[in-house]
Each structure stands twice: as C-alpha cells, then as structure tokens.
Scaffold this active site. Sequence first.
Site, PDB file in Angstrom:
ATOM      1  CG  HIS A   1     -40.757 -45.322 -30.537  1.00 50.21           C
ATOM      2  ND1 HIS A   1     -41.752 -45.808 -29.749  1.00 50.21           N
ATOM      3  CD2 HIS A   1     -40.195 -44.189 -29.652  1.00 50.21           C
ATOM      4  CE1 HIS A   1     -41.173 -45.498 -28.328  1.00 50.21           C
ATOM      5  NE2 HIS A   1     -40.192 -44.629 -28.172  1.00 50.21           N
TER       6      HIS A   1
ATOM      7  CG  ASP B   1     -46.399 -49.320 -38.035  1.00 45.02           C
ATOM      8  OD1 ASP B   1     -45.750 -48.538 -37.707  1.00 45.02           O
ATOM      9  OD2 ASP B   1     -47.515 -49.483 -38.150  1.00 45.02           O
TER      10      ASP B   1
HETATM   11  P1  ADQ Z   1     -47.640 -45.062 -34.270  1.00 40.62           P
HETATM   12  O1  ADQ Z   1     -47.442 -44.773 -35.629  1.00 40.62           O
HETATM   13  O2  ADQ Z   1     -48.799 -43.987 -33.489  1.00 40.62           O
HETATM   14  O3  ADQ Z   1     -46.485 -45.254 -33.242  1.00 40.62           O
HETATM   15  P2  ADQ Z   1     -48.882 -47.802 -33.191  1.00 40.62           P
HETATM   16  O4  ADQ Z   1     -47.774 -48.681 -32.908  1.00 40.62           O
HETATM   17  O5  ADQ Z   1     -50.001 -48.631 -34.235  1.00 40.62           O
HETATM   18  O6  ADQ Z   1     -48.330 -46.552 -34.214  1.00 40.62           O
HETATM   19  O7  ADQ Z   1     -49.616 -47.366 -32.014  1.00 40.62           O
HETATM   20  C1  ADQ Z   1     -50.726 -46.404 -32.006  1.00 40.62           C
HETATM   21  C2  ADQ Z   1     -51.472 -46.435 -30.593  1.00 40.62           C
HETATM   22  O8  ADQ Z   1     -52.160 -45.373 -30.672  1.00 40.62           O
HETATM   23  C3  ADQ Z   1     -52.017 -47.630 -30.201  1.00 40.62           C
HETATM   24  O9  ADQ Z   1     -51.971 -48.002 -29.025  1.00 40.62           O
HETATM   25  C4  ADQ Z   1     -53.485 -47.399 -30.738  1.00 40.62           C
HETATM   26  O10 ADQ Z   1     -54.238 -48.028 -29.672  1.00 40.62           O
HETATM   27  C5  ADQ Z   1     -53.364 -45.851 -30.626  1.00 40.62           C
HETATM   28  N1  ADQ Z   1     -54.253 -45.235 -31.658  1.00 40.62           N
HETATM   29  C6  ADQ Z   1     -53.853 -45.385 -32.993  1.00 40.62           C
HETATM   30  N2  ADQ Z   1     -54.904 -45.155 -33.955  1.00 40.62           N
HETATM   31  C7  ADQ Z   1     -56.153 -44.771 -33.045  1.00 40.62           C
HETATM   32  C8  ADQ Z   1     -57.238 -44.362 -33.158  1.00 40.62           C
HETATM   33  N3  ADQ Z   1     -57.999 -44.270 -34.561  1.00 40.62           N
HETATM   34  N4  ADQ Z   1     -58.250 -44.466 -32.193  1.00 40.62           N
HETATM   35  C9  ADQ Z   1     -57.518 -44.666 -30.875  1.00 40.62           C
HETATM   36  N5  ADQ Z   1     -56.088 -45.028 -30.710  1.00 40.62           N
HETATM   37  C10 ADQ Z   1     -55.606 -45.064 -31.771  1.00 40.62           C
HETATM   38  C11 ADQ Z   1     -44.974 -45.288 -33.422  1.00 40.62           C
HETATM   39  C12 ADQ Z   1     -44.533 -46.093 -34.723  1.00 40.62           C
HETATM   40  C13 ADQ Z   1     -45.072 -47.451 -34.350  1.00 40.62           C
HETATM   41  C14 ADQ Z   1     -44.573 -48.016 -33.185  1.00 40.62           C
HETATM   42  C15 ADQ Z   1     -45.203 -47.010 -31.991  1.00 40.62           C
HETATM   43  C16 ADQ Z   1     -44.518 -47.656 -30.809  1.00 40.62           C
HETATM   44  O11 ADQ Z   1     -44.928 -45.590 -35.860  1.00 40.62           O
HETATM   45  O12 ADQ Z   1     -44.411 -48.205 -35.480  1.00 40.62           O
HETATM   46  O13 ADQ Z   1     -45.199 -49.466 -32.642  1.00 40.62           O
HETATM   47  O14 ADQ Z   1     -44.666 -46.081 -32.157  1.00 40.62           O
HETATM   48  O15 ADQ Z   1     -43.269 -47.654 -30.789  1.00 40.62           O
END
Ligand code: ADQ
Length: 486
Positions: free
Chosen positions: A155, A354
């Site tokens: 991921h 990311d």
């Molecule tokens: P993450 O690093 O967790 O994921 P991201 O892809 O932005 O990053 O996903 C975050 C998820 O958690 C989103 O659904 C978001 O809504 C939720 N989230 C994040 N911060 C939050 C907050 N403060 N409050 C509530 N919800 C929050 C990892 C990788 C990413 C990749 C994903 C999926 O680092 O690059 O996109 O996996 O493969």
Amino acid sequence: MSRLVMVSNRVIDFNAATQAGGVSVAIYDALTRHKGFWFGWNGQVDETENATPQVAESGGHKTVTISLTPDDYNEFYLGYSNSVLWPVLHNRLDLAQFEAGYYARYMSVNEKFASTLAPLIEPDDVIWIHDYHLVPMALELRKLGIDNPIGFFLHIPVGPAQSLLAIPEHKALARALSAYDLVGLQTQSDVRNLMDFLQQSVFGRLLPSGRMRVFDAELDISCFPVGITPSDFATPAADLPIETPEISRIIGIDRLDYTKGLPQKFRAFGKFLEEFPEHRRKIGLSQFAPPTRESVEAYADIRAELEALSGAINGRFGELDWVPINYIHRPMPRAELRDVYRSSRIGWVTPLMDGMNLVSKEYVASQDPADPGVLILSMFAGAAEQLRDAVLVNPYDPLDMVQALHTAIEMPLDERIARNAKLARTVAKGDSITWSNSYYRSLTKAGQRRIGKVAPSARMTDALKKLSSTSKKKSSLKSHEAHAEG
Ligand code: ADQ
C-alpha cells in the site's frame, strides 16, 4: 467460487472503530464482495504467547485474529516494520533505525502468522497478503506446503533502489518476494523502482513476457491503484444542502505521520497569510491529525513540531474571533467525513511521499458538482498519477504551495466545475471494486501459470528457459539491459 483469504498486519473491528487507515478501508470493501475471511493481528498485546486464533463474525465479515507479545510489538511492529521498512520505502533513510534483533523478530512473527494460518487454508483458496509488515509470509507458507495462489500488495510507495539497497537484509527480502505469484503496487513509478531494486539486489531479470525472474521463480509485478467507493461520499438528492462555514474552510485529514508533509503545510499557510493579508479572517485551515505509532521517536518529534508551528502561526495572525489553524488531534468520525469534505472550499493533501492517498479521492467524491471545492494535491502522492486535474504542487517548495493556495482560493466557478467533473470521473472509474476485482483476477491467473494450469505456450516457456540460462552467465550486464527494456 474460491474463498478470498485477506491477510494484513492489523485487523480492524469496523463496528467499534472510529478511525480506520487506508489499508483497512480497502480490505473491508473487497471482503464485502467475496466469501472468505480476514486474518491478522487483533491489536492486542498479551504478555503470554497465545497461538490460538480468535474467530469472530460481524456484519457478514469473518475475522480470524491473533495477538502479539510485547517483544513482537516492539521489535516486529514498531521496530522492523515501522522504523526500518516504512521510512526506507518512503525514501527517508535518515529516519531508519537498523537495530539488532528487529529483523529476527520480524521473521519470527511472519512464521507465527504463517503457521497459524496454514491449517485454515483450503485447496481452492486465494491468499492476498497486504503490506510491508508481511513480506516474508508467502515464503513461510510455501515452506508449510501451501501451493495456493498467493499475492502481495504494497500500500505504500517503493522508494528508489539506492535506498532499498541500504537495508542490511535486502537480499532476503528480495528472495521472500519471489515466493509470491503477483506483487501489486500503487503506481507505475513504484513498479519501475521495485524492478530496478530486484535487478540490482539479486540480478532479477525482466522477461520478454513482462514477468520478472527472481532466482528460480517468475512473478508478475504490476500496478493496481487503490480506489474508494464513491457512493459512500456522494450526497443523495434528498439530502438537505450542507451548511458551509462563514469562513472558507481548508480541510486537511491525515494520520500524524512525517510522510504527510504537515509541517510544510503549516509553514506554507503561515507564509500565505503573510503575503496575502486580504485573505486573513476569510479562510481557516482545519487539520485533523490523530497520532499513530507514538512510541517511535520520529512520530513524537513531528507532533512537537506541529504543536509549536500551529501555536506560532495562531499567535502571530490570530484575532479574538478568528483562529487561523484549527489543529485537531483526534480522528474524524467516518460518518462525518463526507459532510466535512463537502463543506470545505479546499482539500489540502500534500504528502512528501504517499502510496496512493485515499483522502484526495474521498474529497473529490464528496463535492457538490454544481459548486465544488478545489483539490490541492502533492505531485508525490500516488494519486497524482491519476488525478491530473487537481492543482498539483511540490510540497517541498514553499512558493509553489503558497501559489497553489492562492490559485485554489481564486479559482472561478466554471473552472472548479470542469476540474471536479474530470476528477470525479477518474475516481469513479478506478473505484475500490475495480481495484480488488482486477487484482483478484490477475492473482488467480498468475497462480494458475505457476502451477502449470495455464502455460503461456510450451514453446514460449522453453524459449524463456534457454534465455534465462544463457543470461545467468552474463548476469550483471544482462540485468542492466533488461532494465532499459522495461
Ligand atoms: P494511510 O497512510 O492511512 O494509508 P490514506 O490513503 O490517506 O493514508 O488513507 C487514510 C484513510 O483513513 C482514509 O480513508 C481517511 O478517510 C482515513 N483517515 C485518515 N486520517 C483520518 C482522520 N484524521 N480521521 C478520520 N479518518 C482518517 C496507506 C498508505 C496510503 C494508501 C492507503 C490505501 O499510506 O498511501 O493510499 O494505505 O492503500
């Protein structure tokens, strides 16, 4: 239909969770469409080793989980996974901590995961393993006689080969990857970096078929950009219009992580207020950033830095009735995400690196097509390969960040509508169903190829074998040429 066995380090109870990271969201969505179960760590740390898995079923989802010991937690989870692999794969070698004992524990937890899962596997199961915590797991399952298709999906991004080669155990990790039938990554750039690494680390060769030969195995390496479920974020026509705040809100939703570019964002916002005083009191940045992995030093540092920065900016520009940065240390409840995205004039998503970044896609999918907000997106988020109509920005460049903010604030309605329409189409086309279905199909095919159910053609296979034996003799030169081919 085969069962899908999803494996990830952390299994989330979605009924209890207020916050979920991107990996859990993606896995949960995929499991709603396949029968099977989700295997991994339940998030608990138990003093005593307990090998009996706990089986639970809720909302039609079956989970099988085990706990970790304190040593596992410290050396496998916080240690090798999050203080070695996470920073190196995000190209932050400066933050990597190569401590003695981390790797041995990483291996022993992977063995524990494999030996607990193996007895639960049925002959037709398809096994899909997620993320950097579990790279060696397929090799461990193969040692236990599991011959099912096994795929890996990373991921997070793959940093440049030069960074990965600094991991002392890089050859063992490359060998472990060769036990998979399919390695899925988020972007084309990740695919190039991983192939480059395998070529340099263990003389992997890109074959004319597009597959990669690593030791005596052949594997597929392709990109499958993770998507979201846009309907979770769209507003049903019957809903009342969402109230927009008087002060235009810029929203940031991230985990508190040094990869998310939060200090750069705060500094750029301060600079913007300095250079464009006419916008003071009219806009405000609301940044949600719940802490994660707090006992890792680098995470404690970033927390202190952000508190100091937001305090300094609020102290300098704030008024009795206006606080420039609303910095919230809690997760946003998932049920409220859509409304908050939709009522925010700008979505500010500027990680330094990311894998994909789902927040950018969620922001786009939540917008009112007739009066949408503007997405500012880092060119270093995996999502930038797809979301070309966002305002793309270099988060390292403060002037570019300030300019992007100005462009977004001033953007006329017709341009906002046009950009958002294109972005929303892209997000809808590459949704989470497309992601999991295409990965699942590719994994099934790759698995069949390995066990000989679908040979490309006998002649082709023979030709590849000959090619591989002649080129072994010229390995280093050949691997260089193969890279140029890719
Ligand atoms: P993450 O690093 O967790 O994921 P991201 O892809 O932005 O990053 O996903 C975050 C998820 O958690 C989103 O659904 C978001 O809504 C939720 N989230 C994040 N911060 C939050 C907050 N403060 N409050 C509530 N919800 C929050 C990892 C990788 C990413 C990749 C994903 C999926 O680092 O690059 O996109 O996996 O493969």
